[in-house]
Design a protein around this motif. Sequence first.
Motif, PDB file in Angstrom:
ATOM      1  N   UNK A  75       0.836  -1.208   0.000  1.00 12.73           N
ATOM      2  CA  UNK A  75       0.000   0.000   0.000  1.00 12.73           C
ATOM      3  C   UNK A  75       0.863   1.248   0.000  1.00 12.73           C
ATOM      4  N   UNK A  76       2.171   1.070  -0.098  1.00 12.99           N
ATOM      5  CA  UNK A  76       3.096   2.190   0.048  1.00 12.99           C
ATOM      6  C   UNK A  76       3.420   2.921  -1.248  1.00 12.99           C
ATOM      7  N   UNK A  77       3.402   2.222  -2.363  1.00  8.29           N
ATOM      8  CA  UNK A  77       3.912   2.808  -3.601  1.00  8.29           C
ATOM      9  C   UNK A  77       3.045   2.397  -4.784  1.00  8.29           C
ATOM     10  N   UNK A  78       2.665   3.382  -5.595  1.00  8.16           N
ATOM     11  CA  UNK A  78       1.960   3.134  -6.852  1.00  8.16           C
ATOM     12  C   UNK A  78       2.688   3.916  -7.938  1.00  8.16           C
ATOM     13  N   UNK A  79       3.010   3.242  -9.036  1.00  7.86           N
ATOM     14  CA  UNK A  79       3.771   3.848 -10.123  1.00  7.86           C
ATOM     15  C   UNK A  79       3.063   3.580 -11.442  1.00  7.86           C
ATOM     16  N   UNK A  80       2.977   4.602 -12.275  1.00  6.98           N
ATOM     17  CA  UNK A  80       2.416   4.452 -13.618  1.00  6.98           C
ATOM     18  C   UNK A  80       3.534   4.071 -14.581  1.00  6.98           C
ATOM     19  N   UNK A  81       3.204   3.171 -15.487  1.00  5.29           N
ATOM     20  CA  UNK A  81       4.159   2.747 -16.498  1.00  5.29           C
ATOM     21  C   UNK A  81       3.434   2.381 -17.769  1.00  5.29           C
ATOM     22  N   UNK A  82       4.137   1.695 -18.651  1.00  6.25           N
ATOM     23  CA  UNK A  82       3.545   1.284 -19.918  1.00  6.25           C
ATOM     24  C   UNK A  82       4.096  -0.087 -20.282  1.00  6.25           C
TER      25      UNK A  82
END
Length: 115
Positions: free
Chosen positions: A28-35
Amino acid sequence: MENHIGNTDQRGVPRLNVEFPATISVGTQLTVKGQLKDLSMNSAFVKIKQNIYLNINDEIGIAIQCSSEDASVQIQGMARISRMVPGEGFAVYFTKIDDGSLNQIKKLLLKAGLQ
């Protein structure tokens, strides 16, 4: 998003070259957008612009937004990092994926003639 006819990597697994948005979560600590760069039945490569500190074998949540002529569908599940490519992203293999998401991957590969 654009789909390209896939290739077969060194492991002999058909891979579909894609450009789908992906969201990676670490607990629940980190959310990252990518492709997504490519996708197979059991793995994917995620391109990210940010430097994040993950290690091989770290487990992550993954949500992939697939757009097709029919609708917008989300593939989601858990994955484990199998390879890091500094400055580019990382490869993952799926460890837990629901049946609906698995069927969506099958449909994408079938449509591209890779299954």
